[in-house]
Design an enzyme around this catalytic site. Structure first.
Site, PDB file in Angstrom:
ATOM      1  CB  SER A  21      -0.942  -0.014   1.209  1.00 35.18           C
ATOM      2  OG  SER A  21      -1.951   0.974   1.075  1.00 35.18           O
ATOM      3  CG  ASN A  22      -0.314   4.701  -1.288  1.00 31.38           C
ATOM      4  OD1 ASN A  22      -1.024   5.503  -0.682  1.00 31.38           O
ATOM      5  ND2 ASN A  22      -0.745   4.065  -2.376  1.00 31.38           N
ATOM      6  CB  ALA A  23       1.973   7.065   3.622  1.00 33.77           C
ATOM      7  CB  ALA A  88      -2.391   7.258  -3.667  1.00 30.73           C
TER       8      ALA A  88
END
Length: 212
Positions: A21-23, A88
């Protein structure tokens, strides 16, 4: 006006407990939804997992994976006037999702991955007389990469911002049109940037297609 907004990250699972995933916090997308609601628009929010409550009054569709975001977005886009794709999404997923939990073996682990669905490109290809605003988060050659994304994904406008926007409360963006001209630049809290973007769209969304 009825507008689809995608927000937050997506997750692609390696096994039952670990994921890529991402932040992304979802703050930009959620602020856009709130700004549209203030103008009296119908806002449809498709969001990955974030620690934010959906803005009161929006139509909310929670998702986890990129495929789920793609499916929900495509279904809802048919009944919308446009889309603002602020999510995102994960660009890759493991070819195989391991059942259970990967255990340590003391040896290197190789994970083979493939590209996920390109949600924005599919919406761009389906737009017909609707408008499409994409977001481009770029670190190298930012403007050129944003323009390439705009063309490749058939956007009408693209919002260029930098990796410093991830998880932050503020943002600095450039709005670029399909003819490569800068339409506007905004900086401030994400709520302020969202308000500016929504008001700009309200005044300019008929520039190409005419109001529906």
């Amino acid at each position: 006006m009825r507008v689809l907004v995608t927000a937050g990250p997506t997750r692609e699972y390696l096994d039952e407990v670990r994921y890529l995933s991402n932040a992304s916090s979802g703050k930009m997308g959620y602020a856009i939804v709130s700004a549209g609601l203030k103008l009296g628009w119908e806002m449809v929010l498709v969001s990955g997992p974030v620690d934010l409550p959906p803005p009161p009054g929006c139509e909310f569709h929670p998702v986890v994976t990129t495929r789920e975001m793609r499916d929900a977005s495509v279904e809802e886009f048919d009944n919308c006037d446009g889309v603002i794709a602020a999510a995102a999404v994960c660009d890759y997923r493991p070819i195989v999702r391991v059942a259970g939990k990967l255990s340590k073996t003391g040896n290197p682990v190789t994970i083979e991955m493939i590209e996920t669905d390109d949600v924005l490109a599919e919406l761009g290809n389906r737009k017909n007389d609707r408008w499409v605003v994409g977001f481009a988060l770029e670190a190298q050659n930012p403007r050129e990469n944003a323009l390439q994304k705009l063309r490749r994904k058939n956007c009408d406008w693209i919002v260029l911002n930098s990796p410093t926007a991830i998880g932050a409360d503020s943002n600095q963006v450039e709005l670029i049109a399909a003819d490569e001209t800068t339409q506007a630049t905004w900086a401030g809290s994400k709520s302020e940037v969202a308000d500016s973007l929504i008001h700009w769209i309200a005044e300019n969304q008929d520039r190409r297609y005419g109001q529906r």
